[in-house]
Design an enzyme around this catalytic site. Structure first.
Site, PDB file in Angstrom:
ATOM      1  N   HIS A  90       0.835  -1.207   0.000  1.00 33.76           N
ATOM      2  CA  HIS A  90       0.000   0.000   0.000  1.00 33.76           C
ATOM      3  C   HIS A  90       0.866   1.252   0.000  1.00 33.76           C
ATOM      4  O   HIS A  90       0.425   2.324  -0.369  1.00 33.76           O
ATOM      5  CB  HIS A  90      -0.872   0.071   1.263  1.00 33.76           C
ATOM      6  CG  HIS A  90      -1.782  -1.098   1.437  1.00 33.76           C
ATOM      7  ND1 HIS A  90      -2.800  -1.383   0.560  1.00 33.76           N
ATOM      8  CD2 HIS A  90      -1.824  -2.060   2.392  1.00 33.76           C
ATOM      9  CE1 HIS A  90      -3.442  -2.470   0.968  1.00 33.76           C
ATOM     10  NE2 HIS A  90      -2.872  -2.902   2.073  1.00 33.76           N
ATOM     11  N   HIS A 117       5.919   6.486   6.943  1.00 34.27           N
ATOM     12  CA  HIS A 117       5.549   6.033   5.608  1.00 34.27           C
ATOM     13  C   HIS A 117       5.075   7.244   4.816  1.00 34.27           C
ATOM     14  O   HIS A 117       4.949   8.338   5.377  1.00 34.27           O
ATOM     15  CB  HIS A 117       4.441   4.967   5.691  1.00 34.27           C
ATOM     16  CG  HIS A 117       3.201   5.497   6.317  1.00 34.27           C
ATOM     17  ND1 HIS A 117       2.940   5.390   7.657  1.00 34.27           N
ATOM     18  CD2 HIS A 117       2.164   6.203   5.798  1.00 34.27           C
ATOM     19  CE1 HIS A 117       1.801   5.996   7.921  1.00 34.27           C
ATOM     20  NE2 HIS A 117       1.304   6.498   6.809  1.00 34.27           N
ATOM     21  N   HIS A 119       2.656   8.967   1.348  1.00 36.79           N
ATOM     22  CA  HIS A 119       1.504   8.900   0.433  1.00 36.79           C
ATOM     23  C   HIS A 119       1.841   9.794  -0.749  1.00 36.79           C
ATOM     24  O   HIS A 119       2.329  10.905  -0.546  1.00 36.79           O
ATOM     25  CB  HIS A 119       0.242   9.422   1.132  1.00 36.79           C
ATOM     26  CG  HIS A 119      -0.108   8.653   2.373  1.00 36.79           C
ATOM     27  ND1 HIS A 119      -0.929   7.551   2.365  1.00 36.79           N
ATOM     28  CD2 HIS A 119       0.285   8.815   3.661  1.00 36.79           C
ATOM     29  CE1 HIS A 119      -1.054   7.075   3.598  1.00 36.79           C
ATOM     30  NE2 HIS A 119      -0.327   7.826   4.400  1.00 36.79           N
ATOM     31  N   GLU A 129      -2.432  13.435   1.302  1.00 37.25           N
ATOM     32  CA  GLU A 129      -3.741  13.028   1.830  1.00 37.25           C
ATOM     33  C   GLU A 129      -4.493  14.259   2.312  1.00 37.25           C
ATOM     34  O   GLU A 129      -5.625  14.501   1.921  1.00 37.25           O
ATOM     35  CB  GLU A 129      -3.546  12.030   2.976  1.00 37.25           C
ATOM     36  CG  GLU A 129      -2.922  10.734   2.505  1.00 37.25           C
ATOM     37  CD  GLU A 129      -3.447   9.544   3.250  1.00 37.25           C
ATOM     38  OE1 GLU A 129      -3.125   9.419   4.443  1.00 37.25           O
ATOM     39  OE2 GLU A 129      -4.179   8.736   2.645  1.00 37.25           O
ATOM     40  N   HIS A 142       4.168  10.717   6.907  1.00 36.84           N
ATOM     41  CA  HIS A 142       3.536  10.492   8.211  1.00 36.84           C
ATOM     42  C   HIS A 142       4.520   9.821   9.144  1.00 36.84           C
ATOM     43  O   HIS A 142       4.903   8.673   8.911  1.00 36.84           O
ATOM     44  CB  HIS A 142       2.284   9.611   8.060  1.00 36.84           C
ATOM     45  CG  HIS A 142       1.155  10.325   7.380  1.00 36.84           C
ATOM     46  ND1 HIS A 142       0.112   9.671   6.784  1.00 36.84           N
ATOM     47  CD2 HIS A 142       0.917  11.656   7.240  1.00 36.84           C
ATOM     48  CE1 HIS A 142      -0.730  10.573   6.282  1.00 36.84           C
ATOM     49  NE2 HIS A 142      -0.264  11.785   6.539  1.00 36.84           N
ATOM     50  N   THR A 225      -5.525   6.818   8.286  1.00 39.90           N
ATOM     51  CA  THR A 225      -6.082   7.063   6.950  1.00 39.90           C
ATOM     52  C   THR A 225      -6.152   5.782   6.114  1.00 39.90           C
ATOM     53  O   THR A 225      -6.390   5.845   4.910  1.00 39.90           O
ATOM     54  CB  THR A 225      -5.285   8.141   6.191  1.00 39.90           C
ATOM     55  OG1 THR A 225      -3.964   7.638   5.954  1.00 39.90           O
ATOM     56  CG2 THR A 225      -5.206   9.440   6.982  1.00 39.90           C
TER      57      THR A 225
HETATM   58 ZN   LIG Z   1      -0.279   7.666   6.388  1.00 45.46          ZN
END
Ligand SMILES: [Zn+2]
Ligand SMILES: *[C@@H]1O[C@H](CO)[C@@H](O)[C@H](O)[C@H]1NC(C)=O
Ligand SMILES: *[C@@H]1O[C@H](CO)[C@@H](O)[C@H](O)[C@H]1NC(C)=O
Length: 307
Positions: A90, A117, A119, A129, A142, A225
């Protein structure tokens, strides 16, 4: 073909197209890929459909300045460690030793870093995000922390303020950010899902802006999230973005989802605020008044100088 076979086939196609498997991002959804896109995450986990979800769009005009949102105290953020960076299907995630802590900044407790991690979008396109006044940045970091006395995230997630995530935006810069070389280089070895490799030496401090540039931030209460979307997160979003070159941003789109397709668009769409207040630190304003004070002092000094 037998009518029975045909209807069985239709039924399985229907299941595929409505999604019955693992969760996925919108970018992964297609009729021949069985997954729950964000609009359906609440089917897999009802918490994802609750009222205090993340991410959100921050409308700066509606934020409330809170004097308690003082600068953070970072401890051992400079600590260099050997981490393992992994493509978890992911995102790309790095586990960090539980020695770096953060406190102050209006947080209710001291929190220790657990993992970080990212996004991102498609080849440097919109991918954060959270959004600020509707603007979506190319990427978002994050750093996930838990209250210092917990031993794992699962336990921390049962406390409504058990987790603190520090969120950082990225912006495109002309030159490469050399402090990100270890991470960008490692991405080449973990293109496939479950691929992992060791990061020779990194510190959390090297990945984020200098401490004096972290005084302007937004604060609200929200959730993870990704499913299970647990509402146990004290969110901090820093105003000052981290610079990365276009090539560095694009390197993340070389990663692959479990089905081998490019790992792009790894963000959940923004969620309704449902009456929540977003607060902002006094940082920006303090800086502005400090500048005014300096101008005033310089003017006063200038006036007192003999001609
Ligand atoms: Zn995150
Ligand atoms: C701090 O912020 C200023 C103004 O945005 C910027 O010029 C400077 O490069 C930043 N420093 C670091 C280390 O991030
Ligand atoms: C990744 O690892 C998990 C857990 O071991 C496994 O269930 C999954 O099938 C793996 N995925 C791929 C694409 O290798």
């Amino acid at each position: 073909m037998q009518p029975l076979v045909v209807s069985a086939l239709l039924a399985s196609l229907w299941t595929l197209c409505t999604g019955a498997g693992d969760w996925c991002y919108q970018s992964q959804f297609s009729c021949d890929h069985q997954c729950n896109a964000p609009e359906k995450w609440d089917h897999a986990n009802s918490v994802c459909g609750e009222s205090f979800q993340s991410p959100i769009n921050v409308v700066t005009r509606k934020t409330l300045k809170d004097e308690r949102l003082t600068p953070f105290k970072f401890d051992n953020y400079q600590q260099i460690f050997r981490g393992t960076i992994k493509n978890n299907g992911h995102s790309v995630q790095v586990g960090v030793p539980h020695v770096s802590t953060v406190s102050g900044g209006g947080l209710p407790d001291m929190y220790k870093a657990v993992q970080f991690h990212l996004h991102w979008g498609n080849n440097g396109g919109p991918g954060s995000e959270h959004t600020i006044d509707g603007e979506q940045y190319p990427m978002e970091l994050h750093i996930v922390h838990m209250k210092h006395h917990y031993i794992d995230l699962t336990t921390a997630l049962s406390d409504p303020e058990g987790v603190a995530v520090l969120g950082f935006f990225y912006e495109r810069s002309k030159s490469a950010n050399r402090k990100y070389d270890p991470i960008i280089t490692a991405l080449r070895s973990i293109k496939n899902t479950n691929g992992s490799t060791s990061l020779p030496s990194v510190s959390l401090a090297q990945l984020i802006p200098a401490e004096q540039n972290l005084t302007s931030y937004y604060r609200y209460k929200g959730s993870l999230t990704t499913p299970g979307c647990t509402e146990a997160v004290v969110w901090t979003l820093f105003e000052n973005p981290i610079p990365l070159s276009m090539d560095q941003l694009k390197a993340f789109s070389e990663l692959k989802f479990p089905d081998g397709k490019p790992m792009v668009g790894t963000f959940r769409p923004v969620q309704p605020l449902n009456g929540r207040q977003v607060f902002r630190s006094g940082g920006a304003l303090i800086l502005a008044s400090a500048t005014l004070l300096m101008v005033a002092m310089a003017t006063a000094l200038g006036l007192s100088q003999p001609n």
